[in-house]
Scaffold this active site. Structure first.
Site, short mmCIF file in Angstrom:
data_model
loop_
_atom_site.label_atom_id
_atom_site.label_comp_id
_atom_site.label_asym_id
_atom_site.label_seq_id
_atom_site.Cartn_x
_atom_site.Cartn_y
_atom_site.Cartn_z
N GLU A 68 -31.36 0.93 52.64
CA GLU A 68 -32.03 1.24 53.72
C GLU A 68 -31.48 1.32 54.99
O GLU A 68 -31.71 2.01 55.89
CB GLU A 68 -33.52 0.36 53.85
CG GLU A 68 -34.68 0.84 54.68
CD GLU A 68 -35.90 -0.41 54.40
OE1 GLU A 68 -36.94 0.27 54.54
OE2 GLU A 68 -35.65 -1.41 54.60
N ARG A 74 -32.67 -2.97 50.54
CA ARG A 74 -32.43 -3.29 52.12
C ARG A 74 -31.08 -2.57 52.86
O ARG A 74 -31.06 -2.20 53.60
CB ARG A 74 -32.41 -4.57 52.72
CG ARG A 74 -33.98 -5.19 52.18
CD ARG A 74 -35.10 -4.69 53.12
NE ARG A 74 -35.76 -3.48 52.67
CZ ARG A 74 -36.65 -3.37 51.79
NH1 ARG A 74 -37.17 -4.44 51.16
NH2 ARG A 74 -37.07 -2.30 51.76
N SER A 126 -12.74 4.58 55.39
CA SER A 126 -12.21 4.38 53.83
C SER A 126 -13.01 3.10 53.22
O SER A 126 -13.26 2.09 53.87
CB SER A 126 -10.61 4.03 53.84
OG SER A 126 -10.35 3.90 52.41
#
Length: 162
Positions: A106, A103, A129
């Site tokens: 995703e 997830r 960064s």
């Protein structure tokens, strides 16, 4: 102490982790300590401590002494296992197979271009960064249920013109 069980080392990723991970997770399980409890004892952020357990962060001499104390691991063992540089980025297969980690992957797949566009509009051409960086995980509860809140804070690094 949390009402949930403590996180332990997943067998499928153990072969890709350093020996220190096995040592740390074994002691964590034996003492039944959460990353939050260990972080409080060490004086670090819980995500930083978890990253150290997974071999993705470097331990300072102070971290080693504090971990030795809280986990009852001889300091000499931790010094020998945690004194090198971490080999970051090798602990996961890509794409990830674990549903929660997937997830997160995703989220980057779906929102990465949008994040990039908005960050470029706010800061200019550059990157956020992951070295001058901090993160935290919080739990929020409202009438609709429990929510995970992940904060990412990275220094903005503009690209140099040359």
């Amino acid at each position: 102490m949390s009402e949930h069980p403590v996180a332990t080392l997943q067998e499928d990723i153990a072969p890709r982790l350093p020996l220190s991970s096995l040592t740390l997770f074994e002691a964590k399980k034996k003492k039944n300590l959460s990353f939050e409890a260990i972080a409080q004892a060490v004086g670090r952020n819980e995500v930083a401590i978890a990253a150290l357990f997974y071999g993705q962060a470097m331990a300072s001499p102070e971290d080693i002494k504090a971990l030795s104390k809280v986990l009852d691991i001889p300091v000499e063992v931790l010094e020998s296992q945690l004194s090198g540089f971490p080999d970051r980025g090798r602990s996961l297969e890509m794409p990830p197979k674990d549903p929660l980690v997937y997830r997160l992957y995703e989220i980057v797949q779906n929102y990465g271009p949008a994040y990039k566009a908005i960050l470029n509009e706010k800061f200019g051409d550059g990157i956020m960064s992951a070295i001058s960086f901090s993160t935290k995980v919080e739990k929020e509860t409202d009438e609709k249920g429990e929510w995970a809140k992940i904060t990412l804070r990275g220094k903005w690094l503009p690209y140099s013109r040359f």
